[in-house]
Enzyme design. Structure first.
Site, PDB file in Angstrom:
ATOM      1  CD  GLU A  72     -40.046  45.747  37.721  1.00  0.00           C
ATOM      2  OE1 GLU A  72     -39.366  44.812  37.262  1.00  0.00           O
ATOM      3  OE2 GLU A  72     -39.603  47.009  37.868  1.00  0.00           O
ATOM      4  CG  PHE A 134     -34.986  57.004  30.041  1.00  0.00           C
ATOM      5  CD1 PHE A 134     -34.065  56.027  29.411  1.00  0.00           C
ATOM      6  CD2 PHE A 134     -35.081  57.244  31.464  1.00  0.00           C
ATOM      7  CE1 PHE A 134     -33.714  55.094  30.338  1.00  0.00           C
ATOM      8  CE2 PHE A 134     -34.660  56.130  32.501  1.00  0.00           C
ATOM      9  CZ  PHE A 134     -33.822  55.045  31.712  1.00  0.00           C
ATOM     10  CD  GLN A 135     -36.838  53.650  32.888  1.00  0.00           C
ATOM     11  OE1 GLN A 135     -37.077  54.061  33.842  1.00  0.00           O
ATOM     12  NE2 GLN A 135     -35.928  52.516  33.118  1.00  0.00           N
ATOM     13  CE  LYS A 184     -40.576  61.739  38.067  1.00  0.00           C
ATOM     14  NZ  LYS A 184     -39.078  61.469  37.732  1.00  0.00           N
ATOM     15  CG  MET A 493     -46.243  19.055  31.090  1.00  0.00           C
ATOM     16  SD  MET A 493     -46.984  17.447  31.718  1.00  0.00           S
ATOM     17  CE  MET A 493     -47.770  18.030  33.096  1.00  0.00           C
TER      18      MET A 493
HETATM   19  C1  LIG Z   1     -43.040  30.763  31.182  1.00  0.00           C
HETATM   20  C2  LIG Z   1     -43.263  29.506  30.720  1.00  0.00           C
HETATM   21  N1  LIG Z   1     -42.265  29.112  29.919  1.00  0.00           N
HETATM   22  C3  LIG Z   1     -42.550  27.871  29.338  1.00  0.00           C
HETATM   23  C4  LIG Z   1     -43.428  27.057  29.643  1.00  0.00           C
HETATM   24  C5  LIG Z   1     -43.971  25.465  28.987  1.00  0.00           C
HETATM   25  N2  LIG Z   1     -43.720  24.648  30.165  1.00  0.00           N
HETATM   26  C6  LIG Z   1     -44.628  24.021  30.740  1.00  0.00           C
HETATM   27  S1  LIG Z   1     -44.396  22.940  31.928  1.00  0.00           S
HETATM   28  C7  LIG Z   1     -42.736  23.193  31.630  1.00  0.00           C
HETATM   29  C8  LIG Z   1     -41.657  22.257  32.435  1.00  0.00           C
HETATM   30  C9  LIG Z   1     -41.604  22.787  33.811  1.00  0.00           C
HETATM   31  O1  LIG Z   1     -40.495  21.983  34.529  1.00  0.00           O
HETATM   32  P1  LIG Z   1     -40.588  22.210  35.834  1.00  0.00           P
HETATM   33  O2  LIG Z   1     -40.410  23.461  36.411  1.00  0.00           O
HETATM   34  O3  LIG Z   1     -39.071  21.411  36.380  1.00  0.00           O
HETATM   35  O4  LIG Z   1     -41.539  21.391  36.487  1.00  0.00           O
HETATM   36  P2  LIG Z   1     -41.798  19.735  36.219  1.00  0.00           P
HETATM   37  O5  LIG Z   1     -42.901  19.822  34.851  1.00  0.00           O
HETATM   38  O6  LIG Z   1     -40.562  18.925  35.814  1.00  0.00           O
HETATM   39  O7  LIG Z   1     -42.314  19.226  37.427  1.00  0.00           O
HETATM   40  C10 LIG Z   1     -42.524  24.075  30.544  1.00  0.00           C
HETATM   41  C11 LIG Z   1     -41.001  24.568  30.183  1.00  0.00           C
HETATM   42  C12 LIG Z   1     -44.359  27.416  30.626  1.00  0.00           C
HETATM   43  N3  LIG Z   1     -45.688  27.237  31.167  1.00  0.00           N
HETATM   44  N4  LIG Z   1     -44.392  28.928  31.086  1.00  0.00           N
END
Ligand SMILES: Cc1ncc(C[n+]2csc(CCOP(=O)(O)OP(=O)(O)O)c2C)c(N)n1
Ligand SMILES: [Mg+2]
Lengths: 585, 186
Positions: A72, A134-135, A184, A493
């Site tokens: 979802e 439930f839910q 519902k 990142m």
């Molecule tokens: C749902 C979520 N969890 C954690 C983060 C923190 N976060 C930001 S960038 C990143 C790394 C992303 O890695 P990847 O998808 O391999 O992209 P890259 O930076 O390597 O291009 C993370 C963990 C986020 N932005 N969103």
């Protein structure tokens, strides 16, 4: 359009006879569908479950398409992708409890990026509400801070007016997500259906027409400025004012910088376009911000990733801020001339008040600050694919016309920096919330909304693994989407921050993943691996020539960083540059 | 400079509206000193009195954020206005026979009423400004306060003009932004 319902004919005709307008006795589920049809909805993204079974019972007869996703959360983000690509509200639906909570991230994403969206959730039957049935979850309580507004519908007669109001709120003023929770019981109960033509909400009157006094003050500030700059935001596209904006820029001759979400509102190839600002913005842009004596912000909030440390933000500038949301004015940054209004309306009022000008000395000053060393270096291609090159090749192959969605991370910033957006509503990224997993589902929504446009999803290997289950949706809908996974084997990142700000303590950022070619094969789609620079262009061309989804694995240098970068807490002028190019500083 | 602001907030009388207001204040880190809700002179419209502490610009932001709630019809800051701000307090004071007369005297000074009495206690009800109630409590403390309830302030501007919603529509006439210029029409 919808198929006529089979009604108990006696009731239907007597109802019809007693009213001037044709009104039919319909179930709440049918009313929900009719209401969505009345709003012009053509696609909804969703997932069924107990509380919405009666609603799903009516779906096959509805006049819109339902796209079954695999999770979802991605229904919500597909709806967002759809909305961002088409400018129309995105619609998603889910069952009560876990279905509803799975929508939360998507709602929050749409809230922070002002995306019009309507979410319909089922709720447990009314007598059980409040009994931990439930839910059962209190989804209106849970989503209160992440929606523009939400509703728990209490009577079947209220379904149509509530949906009417939900669409009105989602799309008017500052757009945002609205959730309608329907027990519902109400899907099953019947009521006379007629769709209201008006919405009366005393407490909601967005100001789209600006106060002329403020417009004149803005014009006076512009007239007095010697080093003006326009900060262009998402609001320009939300208000469908890209044409007005272009006229205004060409008239005033004021150079334009972009927020992350503002990219595309004005052609980046235009001589007056300087590029993106902020944490990963261009050096000359952040330098210009530091030097400008007037900053005209049109349709952007002053997000902290754009401003850097606010104390060092545009220190010499008088600030004129145009926003449809009065609460944004003065929220993060002191504002000298606040203008509340719709970007398009404000620009139309402002245009006759300004003079044609050019700021040669000022634009020369800015141009001289470009990081030339970096630009030259980009032309030298190493053996393994440079992320910049991949992005530029995708842009070149699609003639800059493609819709590009991204996930969140380094690849997102590389794409923002190097694609070169010339068209509005083609750049779809999660700005405010930074939602990993965004790339693939938003591409699904975008492709369904704009089947006429080429769609690329540029995704990190980490984020891809959050929503790769949606490959099944791509196959099911036979969507012509090219998925470019920028594979560095890292949560890049986060690794970059650990590299730069935490003594290279690479804690929990090494991330493996499946063999993407085999994964593609498992889904019955084409997989392409690219390991060398020379393979980039042919691989992109091959992907473009294939109908249906293509999964591309671009294996890049694991420790490539995004440059430049403003360290957290620093001001925009304290950018760090890649060591080899730092000499331009 | 932070100071105490008294806001009157007129809201549509819908289920959950108090929750929306309070949740907004919490998530935006605005501190509520007190909040009261009740009917207003108009059917379907409830009136809240919110006392918040903050700098002027912070409180202005509170008002703008409140206006983003669909149910909010009007926000008025009564701080600068000439307004009456009162709260109601009920205090159950330990009242041994030898202190009774003294307690009654204190109550009288503060125009407080004795609404219940037992051989060992008095229940005193007082209405007045926060300061006045504070002073009453200081006076009663020595006797032993067994139980205390305060409502928080309700406020109304003096004079003939009313905080109301003209022709039934929400008003957001002028919100003062930053340097005091008008930011909003309508
Ligand atoms: C749902 C979520 N969890 C954690 C983060 C923190 N976060 C930001 S960038 C990143 C790394 C992303 O890695 P990847 O998808 O391999 O992209 P890259 O930076 O390597 O291009 C993370 C963990 C986020 N932005 N969103
Ligand atoms: Mg990665």
């Amino acid at each position: 359009m919808s198929v006529t319902e089979k009604l108990p004919s006696a009731t239907a005709s007597s109802a019809g006879a007693s009213h001037g307008v044709e009104r039919q006795l319909l179930s709440g589920a049918e009313i929900t569908c009719r209401s969505l049809e009345a709003e012009g909805v053509t696609t909804v993204f969703g997932y069924p479950g107990g509380a919405v079974i009666p609603l799903y019972d009516a779906l096959p007869r509805a006049g819109f398409k339902h796209v079954l996703v695999r999770f979802e959360q991605w229904a919500a983000l597909a709806a967002e992708g759809y909305a961002r690509a088409t400018g129309k509200p995105g619609v998603c639906m889910a069952t009560s409890g876990p279905g509803a909570t799975n929508l939360v991230t998507g709602l929050a994403d749409a809230m922070l990026d002002s995306v019009p969206m309507v979410a319909i959730t089922g709720q447990v039957v009314q007598p059980l509400i409040g009994r931990d049935a439930f839910q059962e979850v209190d989804i209106t309580g849970i989503t209160l801070p992440v929606t523009k507004h939400n509703y728990l519908v209490q009577r079947v007669e209220d379904i149509a007016p509530t949906i009417k109001e939900a669409f009105y709120l989602a799309t008017s003023g500052r757009p945002g997500p609205v959730l309608v929770d329907i027990p519902k019981t109400l899907f099953i109960q019947k009521a006379l259906y007629s769709y209201p033509s008006t919405v009366g909400r005393r407490g909601y009157q967005p100001t789209s027409t600006p106060n002329m006094r403020q417009v004149r003050l803005a014009a006076e500030s512009i007239a007095r400025a010697e080093r003006p700059l326009i900060m262009a935001g998402h609001g320009i596209m939300l208000s469908e004012a890209t044409e007005e904006f272009r006229q205004f820029v060409e008239m005033t001759g004021i150079p334009v910088i972009f927020t992350l979400l503002g990219l595309g509102c004005f052609p980046e190839s235009h001589p007056l376009a300087l590029g993106m600002m902020g944490m990963h913005g261009h050096k000359h842009v952040n330098d210009a911000l530091d030097e400008c004596d007037l900053l005209l912000n049109v349709g952007a909030r002053f997000d902290d990733r754009a401003t850097g440390n606010v104390n060092g933000f545009a220190p010499k500038a008088k600030i004129v801020h145009v926003d449809i949301d009065p609460a944004e004015l003065g929220k993060n940054i002191r504002t000298d001339v606040p203008v509340v209004g719709d970007a398009g309306e404000v620009l139309r009022q402002l245009l006759p008040e300004v003079e044609q000008r050019r700021y040669q000395a000022w634009t020369d000053w800015i141009e001289a600050r470009r990081n030339i060393a970096l630009e030259v270096a980009l032309e030298h291609q190493p053996e393994s694919p440079e992320p910049y090159t991949i992005v530029r090749e995708i842009a070149a192959a699609s003639n800059g016309e493609a819709i590009v969605t991204t996930d969140v991370g380094q690849h997102q910033m590389w794409t923002a920096q190097y694609f070169g957006f010339d068209h509005p509503d083609r750049w779809i990224t999660s700005g405010g919330l930074g939602t990993m997993g965004f790339g693939l589902p938003s591409a699904i929504g975008a492709k369904i909304g704009r089947p006429d446009l080429e769609v690329w999803a540029v995704i990190g290997d980490g984020g891809f693994q959050m929503s790769m289950n949606e490959l099944a949706t791509c196959v099911q809908e036979n969507l012509d989407i090219n998925i470019a996974v920028i594979n560095n084997g890292y949560l890049g990142m986060v690794r970059q921050w650990q590299d730069l700000f935490h003594e290279k303590n690479y804690s929990e950022v090494r991330i493996g993943g499946p063999n993407l070619e085999k994964l593609a094969e498992a889904y019955g789609i084409t997989g392409i691996t690219v390991r060398r620079t020379v393979e980039i262009r042919p691989a992109i061309e091959r992907a473009r020539s294939i109908r249906g989804p293509v999964l591309m694995d671009f294996v890049i240098e694991p420790e490539a960083n995004v440059w430049p970068i403003v360290p957290p807490g620093a001001s925009n002028t304290e950018m760090m540059h890649e060591r080899r190019f730092a000499d331009t500083e | 400079m932070k100071k105490r602001h008294t806001l009157v907030v007129l809201v549509e009388d819908h289920p959950g509206v108090l929750n929306r207001v309070v949740s907004l204040m919490r998530r935006r880190s605005f501190n509520i000193d007190s909040i009261t809700v009740g009917h207003s002179e108009q059917p379907g419209v409830s009136r809240m009195t919110l006392v918040v502490v903050g700098r002027d610009d912070e409180v202005e932001q509170v008002g703008k954020q409140l206006y983003k709630l669909m149910e909010v019809l009007k926000v008025q800051d009564l701080t600068e206005a000439n307004a009456v701000s009162h709260e109601l307090a009920m205090v159950k004071v330990a009242a041994k026979a030898q202190h009774r007369a003294e307690i009654l005297q204190v109550a009288q000074i503060f125009d407080a009423k004795v609404v219940d009495a037992t051989p060992s206690s008095l229940l005193i009800e007082a209405v007045g400004s926060e300061d006045r109630i504070d002073n009453l409590l200081t006076m009663l403390k020595g006797f032993g306060i067994r139980e205390l309830v305060r409502t928080g302030a309700v406020a109304m501007a003096r004079g003939a003009q009313a905080t109301a919603i003209k022709d039934g529509r929400a008003e957001r006439e002028t919100v003062i932004v930053a340097n005091g210029s008008a930011g909003m029409a309508t």
